[in-house]
Design an enzyme around this catalytic site. Structure first.
Site, PDB file in Angstrom:
ATOM      1  N   TYR A 194     -11.757  29.995 -49.374  1.00 42.74           N
ATOM      2  CA  TYR A 194     -12.140  31.410 -49.463  1.00 42.74           C
ATOM      3  C   TYR A 194     -12.692  31.760 -50.845  1.00 42.74           C
ATOM      4  O   TYR A 194     -13.491  32.680 -50.975  1.00 42.74           O
ATOM      5  CB  TYR A 194     -10.931  32.314 -49.186  1.00 42.74           C
ATOM      6  CG  TYR A 194     -10.702  32.641 -47.731  1.00 42.74           C
ATOM      7  CD1 TYR A 194     -10.600  31.642 -46.780  1.00 42.74           C
ATOM      8  CD2 TYR A 194     -10.575  33.961 -47.311  1.00 42.74           C
ATOM      9  CE1 TYR A 194     -10.364  31.954 -45.452  1.00 42.74           C
ATOM     10  CE2 TYR A 194     -10.340  34.275 -45.991  1.00 42.74           C
ATOM     11  CZ  TYR A 194     -10.227  33.269 -45.061  1.00 42.74           C
ATOM     12  OH  TYR A 194     -10.001  33.591 -43.749  1.00 42.74           O
ATOM     13  N   LYS A 252      -5.049  18.592 -43.654  1.00 39.56           N
ATOM     14  CA  LYS A 252      -6.002  17.705 -42.996  1.00 39.56           C
ATOM     15  C   LYS A 252      -6.167  16.494 -43.918  1.00 39.56           C
ATOM     16  O   LYS A 252      -7.275  16.125 -44.325  1.00 39.56           O
ATOM     17  CB  LYS A 252      -7.328  18.460 -42.762  1.00 39.56           C
ATOM     18  CG  LYS A 252      -8.326  17.724 -41.886  1.00 39.56           C
ATOM     19  CD  LYS A 252      -7.945  17.671 -40.410  1.00 39.56           C
ATOM     20  CE  LYS A 252      -8.924  16.802 -39.646  1.00 39.56           C
ATOM     21  NZ  LYS A 252      -8.545  16.564 -38.247  1.00 39.56           N
ATOM     22  N   ASP A 264      -5.181  31.233 -41.983  1.00 33.45           N
ATOM     23  CA  ASP A 264      -5.863  32.333 -41.293  1.00 33.45           C
ATOM     24  C   ASP A 264      -5.881  32.059 -39.794  1.00 33.45           C
ATOM     25  O   ASP A 264      -5.527  32.914 -38.978  1.00 33.45           O
ATOM     26  CB  ASP A 264      -7.296  32.450 -41.835  1.00 33.45           C
ATOM     27  CG  ASP A 264      -8.088  33.533 -41.131  1.00 33.45           C
ATOM     28  OD1 ASP A 264      -7.536  34.631 -40.947  1.00 33.45           O
ATOM     29  OD2 ASP A 264      -9.244  33.277 -40.753  1.00 33.45           O
ATOM     30  N   ASP A 317      -3.097  33.585 -36.537  1.00 35.80           N
ATOM     31  CA  ASP A 317      -3.531  34.324 -35.344  1.00 35.80           C
ATOM     32  C   ASP A 317      -2.957  33.689 -34.078  1.00 35.80           C
ATOM     33  O   ASP A 317      -2.512  34.386 -33.162  1.00 35.80           O
ATOM     34  CB  ASP A 317      -5.065  34.357 -35.229  1.00 35.80           C
ATOM     35  CG  ASP A 317      -5.674  35.592 -35.888  1.00 35.80           C
ATOM     36  OD1 ASP A 317      -5.066  36.124 -36.837  1.00 35.80           O
ATOM     37  OD2 ASP A 317      -6.768  36.018 -35.451  1.00 35.80           O
ATOM     38  N   ASP A 362      -5.233  20.179 -36.750  1.00 37.00           N
ATOM     39  CA  ASP A 362      -5.650  20.187 -35.344  1.00 37.00           C
ATOM     40  C   ASP A 362      -4.440  20.001 -34.433  1.00 37.00           C
ATOM     41  O   ASP A 362      -4.269  20.700 -33.426  1.00 37.00           O
ATOM     42  CB  ASP A 362      -6.746  19.135 -35.080  1.00 37.00           C
ATOM     43  CG  ASP A 362      -6.420  17.753 -35.624  1.00 37.00           C
ATOM     44  OD1 ASP A 362      -5.440  17.613 -36.394  1.00 37.00           O
ATOM     45  OD2 ASP A 362      -7.144  16.804 -35.279  1.00 37.00           O
TER      46      ASP A 362
HETATM   47  C1  IPM Z   1      -6.735  38.095 -42.185  1.00 36.02           C
HETATM   48  C2  IPM Z   1      -8.173  38.452 -41.917  1.00 36.02           C
HETATM   49  C3  IPM Z   1      -8.943  38.339 -43.217  1.00 36.02           C
HETATM   50  C4  IPM Z   1      -8.875  36.896 -43.662  1.00 36.02           C
HETATM   51  C5  IPM Z   1     -10.384  38.831 -43.165  1.00 36.02           C
HETATM   52  C6  IPM Z   1     -10.487  40.233 -42.616  1.00 36.02           C
HETATM   53  C7  IPM Z   1     -11.036  38.748 -44.527  1.00 36.02           C
HETATM   54  O1  IPM Z   1      -8.702  37.650 -40.905  1.00 36.02           O
HETATM   55  O2  IPM Z   1      -6.097  38.796 -43.001  1.00 36.02           O
HETATM   56  O3  IPM Z   1      -6.254  37.147 -41.582  1.00 36.02           O
HETATM   57  O4  IPM Z   1      -9.684  36.071 -43.226  1.00 36.02           O
HETATM   58  O5  IPM Z   1      -8.008  36.583 -44.456  1.00 36.02           O
HETATM   59 MG    MG Z   2      -7.256  36.405 -39.976  1.00 33.54          MG
END
Ligand code: IPM
Ligand code: MG
Length: 361
Positions: A143, A194, A250, A254, A226
């Site tokens: 990032y 990885k 990230d 999710d 993975d």
């Molecule tokens: C998160 C989001 C952010 C990230 C974006 C909105 C920049 O997806 O907080 O997970 O990628 O970190």
């Molecule tokens: Mg995110």
């Protein structure tokens, strides 16, 4: 004696303002019960800041955040700003805030609540009992690594470049947060990398192994990213605490979030070595339902609870909020994202009212 805390509120975009309004009411109600006063200052971030000032993170916002005890953020972004160049997109505001406050540790719990088990897209027996903490490195890796950008080559073809880079000190500081987090949980830490392909991951793995000598009570394992993605949906109960870099975290956070049925339920904490932390839902700004009183405010409310626990060291007030959330779920109140047969469908505001009633009881 009342204790006073300075909180910066960053409602942001989309459903942000609606869910923030609920969280603020809850905070104030709990504050009265526990003798805490919150001095609340609202500031601009994301698309709202772009519209008002031309940039996603005005200097004033960062200064206000730095001068506070904790920052409560809702969500940023929306269709309106999607075609802007990368350096002035709403997301930049969030990344700038993380970098500006040096919030290198992001804690993202994914715990399945028994009340919501049927909202998960996975089978009951797979998700029943899931309780995972993802510790994501937040201010390094691909990032932020240099070089980055879109460059023209001699032939005139463009090349897009990002760099995944971690120094030993960056790995060590997130590693220590992760080991300490695991110590407070079930003492199992899985480091995700990885290392079969990436040198940066080899270093990551070496450092985690070195660090583990200082935490003999924590069982350290390693997994390729993975495989970790697969294991999270195959058998999520094998995980206790996960530590990983910015990009992998990230993505995996999710996936972990969705095990619990709705990303609309999950809070997060972003912490630095000192100074104010930022507390925000894992979900985004949901522009498709913004302004329609449909949003689930519970992740925002639970983020306020995390703020009390990890940012202000007020665990009793935090417990009280978490209990109120469980209570309204027990009472059957559900927003659309977590609704199932036999439950009472409510909007964002009505969910807020139910929480206030639960707190008053
Ligand atoms: C998160 C989001 C952010 C990230 C974006 C909105 C920049 O997806 O907080 O997970 O990628 O970190
Ligand atoms: Mg995110």
């Amino acid at each position: 004696m009342t204790k006073q805390y300075r909180i910066t509120l960053l409602p942001g975009d989309g459903i942000g303002p609606e869910i923030m309004a609920v969280a603020v009411n809850v905070l104030e109600a709990v504050g009265q019960q526990f003798g805490l006063t919150f001095e609340l200052t609202e500031a601009l971030i994301g698309g709202a800041a772009i519209d008002a000032t031309g940039g996603p993170l005005p200097d004033e916002t960062l200064a206000t955040c730095k001068a506070s005890d904790a920052v409560l953020l809702a969500a940023i972004g929306g269709y309106k700003w999607d075609s802007l160049p990368n350096d002035i997109r709403p997301e930049r505001g969030l990344l700038g805030l993380r970098a500006g406050l040096e919030l290198f540790a992001n804690l993202r719990p994914a715990q399945i609540l028994p009340q919501l088990i049927d909202a998960s897209s996975l089978k009951r027996e797979v998700v029943d009992g899931v309780d995972i903490m993802v510790v994501r490195e937040l201010t390094g890796g691909i990032y932020f690594g240099q070089p980055k950008g879109i460059f023209a080559t001699e032939s005139g073809e463009k090349r897009g470049v990002n760099t995944m880079v971690y120094s030993e000190s960056e790995i060590d500081r997130i590693g220590r947060v992760a080991f300490e987090t695991a110590q407070k949980r079930n003492k199992r830490l899985c480091s995700v990398d990885k290392a079969n392909v990436l040198e940066v991951s080899q270093l990551w793995r070496d450092r985690m192994i070195q660090l583990s000598a200082d935490y003999p009570d924590v069982e350290l394992t390693h997994m390729y990213v993975d495989n970790a993605a697969m294991q999270l949906v195959r058998n999520p109960k094998q995980f206790d605490t996960i530590v990983t870099g910015n990009l992998f975290g990230d993505i995996l956070s999710d996936a972990a979030a969705m095990l619990t049925g709705s990303i609309g339920m999950l809070p997060s904490a972003s912490l630095g070595a000192s100074g104010p932390g930022v507390f925000e839902p894992v979900h985004g700004s949901a522009p498709d339902i913004a302004g329609q009183d449909k949003a689930n405010p519970l992740a925002q409310v639970l983020s306020a609870a995390m703020m009390l626990r990890y940012g202000l060291n007020e665990p009793e007030a935090s417990d009280r909020i978490e209990q109120a959330v469980l209570k309204v779920l027990d009472q059957g109140y559900r927003t659309g994202d977590i609704w199932s047969e036999g439950c009472t469908a409510v909007g964002c505001k009505a969910m807020g009212d139910a929480l206030l009633k639960a707190l008053a009881a």
